[in-house]
Design a protein around this motif. Structure first.
Motif, PDB file in Angstrom:
ATOM      1  N   ILE A  87      10.137  31.753  34.479  1.00 24.57           N
ATOM      2  CA  ILE A  87      11.401  31.169  33.998  1.00 24.57           C
ATOM      3  C   ILE A  87      12.255  30.731  35.183  1.00 24.57           C
ATOM      4  N   LEU A  88      12.882  29.572  35.018  1.00 26.60           N
ATOM      5  CA  LEU A  88      13.802  29.052  36.037  1.00 26.60           C
ATOM      6  C   LEU A  88      15.204  29.014  35.445  1.00 26.60           C
ATOM      7  N   ASP A  89      16.162  29.649  36.126  1.00 25.69           N
ATOM      8  CA  ASP A  89      17.557  29.585  35.689  1.00 25.69           C
ATOM      9  C   ASP A  89      18.305  28.632  36.626  1.00 25.69           C
ATOM     10  N   VAL A  90      18.890  27.620  36.012  1.00 25.93           N
ATOM     11  CA  VAL A  90      19.493  26.504  36.765  1.00 25.93           C
ATOM     12  C   VAL A  90      20.983  26.752  36.997  1.00 25.93           C
ATOM     13  N   GLY A  91      21.464  26.555  38.202  1.00 26.56           N
ATOM     14  CA  GLY A  91      22.900  26.735  38.468  1.00 26.56           C
ATOM     15  C   GLY A  91      23.302  28.142  38.083  1.00 26.56           C
ATOM     16  N   CYS A  92      22.662  29.115  38.719  1.00 30.55           N
ATOM     17  CA  CYS A  92      22.696  30.506  38.215  1.00 30.55           C
ATOM     18  C   CYS A  92      24.015  31.218  38.474  1.00 30.55           C
ATOM     19  N   GLY A  93      24.882  30.652  39.339  1.00 32.63           N
ATOM     20  CA  GLY A  93      26.156  31.321  39.589  1.00 32.63           C
ATOM     21  C   GLY A  93      25.938  32.745  40.058  1.00 32.63           C
ATOM     22  N   LEU A  94      26.620  33.692  39.428  1.00 33.78           N
ATOM     23  CA  LEU A  94      26.568  35.087  39.894  1.00 33.78           C
ATOM     24  C   LEU A  94      25.406  35.881  39.305  1.00 33.78           C
ATOM     25  N   GLY A  95      24.503  35.231  38.550  1.00 36.43           N
ATOM     26  CA  GLY A  95      23.209  35.834  38.253  1.00 36.43           C
ATOM     27  C   GLY A  95      23.043  36.563  36.932  1.00 36.43           C
ATOM     28  N   ASP A  96      24.110  36.676  36.112  1.00 36.62           N
ATOM     29  CA  ASP A  96      23.980  37.518  34.905  1.00 36.62           C
ATOM     30  C   ASP A  96      22.928  37.006  33.926  1.00 36.62           C
ATOM     31  N   ASN A  97      22.841  35.688  33.767  1.00 38.71           N
ATOM     32  CA  ASN A  97      21.830  35.160  32.832  1.00 38.71           C
ATOM     33  C   ASN A  97      20.425  35.394  33.362  1.00 38.71           C
ATOM     34  N   ALA A  98      20.233  35.155  34.642  1.00 35.30           N
ATOM     35  CA  ALA A  98      18.907  35.355  35.239  1.00 35.30           C
ATOM     36  C   ALA A  98      18.465  36.811  35.070  1.00 35.30           C
ATOM     37  N   GLU A  99      19.400  37.731  35.257  1.00 31.95           N
ATOM     38  CA  GLU A  99      19.061  39.153  35.135  1.00 31.95           C
ATOM     39  C   GLU A  99      18.664  39.500  33.695  1.00 31.95           C
ATOM     40  N   CYS A 100      19.309  38.836  32.737  1.00 35.11           N
ATOM     41  CA  CYS A 100      19.008  39.082  31.326  1.00 35.11           C
ATOM     42  C   CYS A 100      17.560  38.690  31.018  1.00 35.11           C
ATOM     43  N   PHE A 101      17.115  37.540  31.542  1.00 36.87           N
ATOM     44  CA  PHE A 101      15.723  37.104  31.325  1.00 36.87           C
ATOM     45  C   PHE A 101      14.757  38.037  32.058  1.00 36.87           C
ATOM     46  N   ALA A 102      15.145  38.473  33.255  1.00 36.63           N
ATOM     47  CA  ALA A 102      14.257  39.368  34.023  1.00 36.63           C
ATOM     48  C   ALA A 102      14.123  40.710  33.312  1.00 36.63           C
ATOM     49  N   ALA A 103      15.207  41.177  32.697  1.00 34.81           N
ATOM     50  CA  ALA A 103      15.160  42.466  31.988  1.00 34.81           C
ATOM     51  C   ALA A 103      14.211  42.392  30.794  1.00 34.81           C
ATOM     52  N   ALA A 104      13.940  41.158  30.304  1.00 34.56           N
ATOM     53  CA  ALA A 104      12.997  40.986  29.184  1.00 34.56           C
ATOM     54  C   ALA A 104      11.563  40.829  29.693  1.00 34.56           C
ATOM     55  N   GLY A 105      11.364  41.028  30.986  1.00 37.66           N
ATOM     56  CA  GLY A 105       9.997  41.050  31.519  1.00 37.66           C
ATOM     57  C   GLY A 105       9.503  39.734  32.094  1.00 37.66           C
ATOM     58  N   ALA A 106      10.403  38.725  32.153  1.00 38.56           N
ATOM     59  CA  ALA A 106       9.981  37.428  32.695  1.00 38.56           C
ATOM     60  C   ALA A 106      10.003  37.453  34.228  1.00 38.56           C
ATOM     61  N   HIS A 107       9.228  36.542  34.814  1.00 38.56           N
ATOM     62  CA  HIS A 107       9.285  36.335  36.268  1.00 38.56           C
ATOM     63  C   HIS A 107      10.303  35.232  36.506  1.00 38.56           C
ATOM     64  N   VAL A 108      11.464  35.613  36.987  1.00 33.87           N
ATOM     65  CA  VAL A 108      12.578  34.666  37.015  1.00 33.87           C
ATOM     66  C   VAL A 108      12.869  34.183  38.435  1.00 33.87           C
ATOM     67  N   THR A 109      12.998  32.858  38.542  1.00 33.83           N
ATOM     68  CA  THR A 109      13.545  32.232  39.745  1.00 33.83           C
ATOM     69  C   THR A 109      14.894  31.672  39.334  1.00 33.83           C
ATOM     70  N   ALA A 110      15.909  31.886  40.163  1.00 34.47           N
ATOM     71  CA  ALA A 110      17.244  31.404  39.810  1.00 34.47           C
ATOM     72  C   ALA A 110      17.827  30.706  41.026  1.00 34.47           C
ATOM     73  N   PHE A 111      18.415  29.539  40.794  1.00 36.10           N
ATOM     74  CA  PHE A 111      18.944  28.812  41.950  1.00 36.10           C
ATOM     75  C   PHE A 111      20.311  28.214  41.682  1.00 36.10           C
ATOM     76  N   ASP A 112      21.009  27.990  42.780  1.00 37.45           N
ATOM     77  CA  ASP A 112      22.321  27.352  42.733  1.00 37.45           C
ATOM     78  C   ASP A 112      22.463  26.583  44.039  1.00 37.45           C
ATOM     79  N   PHE A 113      23.170  25.450  44.004  1.00 32.31           N
ATOM     80  CA  PHE A 113      23.304  24.709  45.262  1.00 32.31           C
ATOM     81  C   PHE A 113      24.375  25.277  46.176  1.00 32.31           C
ATOM     82  N   VAL A 114      25.095  26.300  45.719  1.00 34.66           N
ATOM     83  CA  VAL A 114      26.079  26.958  46.588  1.00 34.66           C
ATOM     84  C   VAL A 114      25.460  28.234  47.164  1.00 34.66           C
ATOM     85  N   GLY A 115      25.328  28.268  48.475  1.00 37.73           N
ATOM     86  CA  GLY A 115      24.717  29.424  49.130  1.00 37.73           C
ATOM     87  C   GLY A 115      25.492  30.708  48.876  1.00 37.73           C
ATOM     88  N   GLU A 116      26.824  30.612  48.820  1.00 41.65           N
ATOM     89  CA  GLU A 116      27.652  31.797  48.614  1.00 41.65           C
ATOM     90  C   GLU A 116      27.392  32.412  47.229  1.00 41.65           C
TER      91      GLU A 116
END
Ligand SMILES: C[S@@+](CC[C@H](N)C(=O)[O-])C[C@H]1O[C@@H](n2cnc3c(N)ncnc32)[C@H](O)[C@@H]1O
Length: 244
Positions: A87-116
């Protein structure tokens, strides 16, 4: 830091958010004249948001410190589960959505164009299994092409000026494996409705545009606004055809 500082239901959190919003709106080129030319995806503004927040999530207008309820409910409803899906999470911000998918057992990549944003997400979830990366939707790495079974986007398409949407959909499709799916959670509007962005709620024609890019619709939920509460939303699931 006092635990209450991060309580997004507290009046103090709301006051800090309102104060930040005023400053951020005054800096947003799209708020000034509606035209964004040199930096159409407003990357400099997004960088300023995370930079000026200085670690205070109240100062990041979309940071709710929890997965989006529509995304979270979708994850919970997947009878066949998400275990093992890429799963790819687009514009992930602070990561809460990506973590939700990972908690369901997915292999998650999450990215944002802001390094911070990426640094901050990693700090918030030090034990995370999510692969967080800095990256631009409009310049995806070759390794991500056709690499994902599911892409989740929440509030990133609506943060783009409407004339970038087709390009964004093409980029999203390029990262989907044949047969892969795209889950969109975004504010919705009628085609002819007057609106002033950002954000730019998505019109129904977005799904026609997606079809022309090779993404067919599996389901569209039109979730009405709640009086005094949330805005009207789409939760839509699209699919890349096997041969698209
Ligand atoms: C409105 S925020 C939503 C953040 C997150 N998805 C959420 O629901 O909380 C949009 C995010 O997308 C990022 N973003 C905007 N345009 C982008 C692009 N072209 N490539 C990568 N990230 C982008 C911004 O930095 C920001 O973190």
């Amino acid at each position: 830091m006092d635990k209450g500082f991060f309580d997004r239901t507290s009046p103090e959190f709301a006051a800090r958010r309102a104060e930040a919003r005023k400053l951020l709106d005054s800096l947003d080129p799209a708020m000034q004249d509606g035209a964004v030319t040199a930096d159409p995806a407003r990357q400099a503004w997004f960088e300023a948001v995370y930079d000026l927040a200085k670690g205070d999530p109240a100062r990041v207008p979309w940071a709710n410190l929890a997965p989006h309820p529509l995304s979270q409910a979708w994850v919970a409803a997947q009878a066949e589960g998400l275990n093992g899906l890429r799963i790819l999470d687009v514009g992930c911000g602070l990561g809460d959505n990506a973590e939700c998918f990972a908690a369901a057992g997915a292999h998650v990549t999450a990215f944002d164009f802001v390094g911070e944003a990426i640094t901050w997400a990693k700090q918030r979830f030090p034990e995370s299994k999510v692969a967080y990366a800095q990256g631009d939707l409009f310049a995806l790495p070759d390794a991500w092409l056709q690499a994902f079974d599911l892409i989740h986007e929440c509030y990133t398409l609506q943060a783009l000026p409407p004339d970038l949407l087709l390009q964004a959909l093409a980029a999203l499709k390029s990262a989907l494996a044949p047969g892969g799916r795209l889950l969109i959670v975004a504010r919705a509007r009628e085609e002819a409705e007057e609106f002033k962005g950002p954000p730019w709620p998505l019109p129904p024609s977005i799904f026609e545009g997606a079809k022309r890019q090779g993404l067919t619709t599996l389901s569209i939920e039109d979730i009405p606004a709640v009086p005094g509460g949330g805005s009207r939303h789409w939760r839509a699931l699209l699919r890349r055809a096997e041969d698209a």
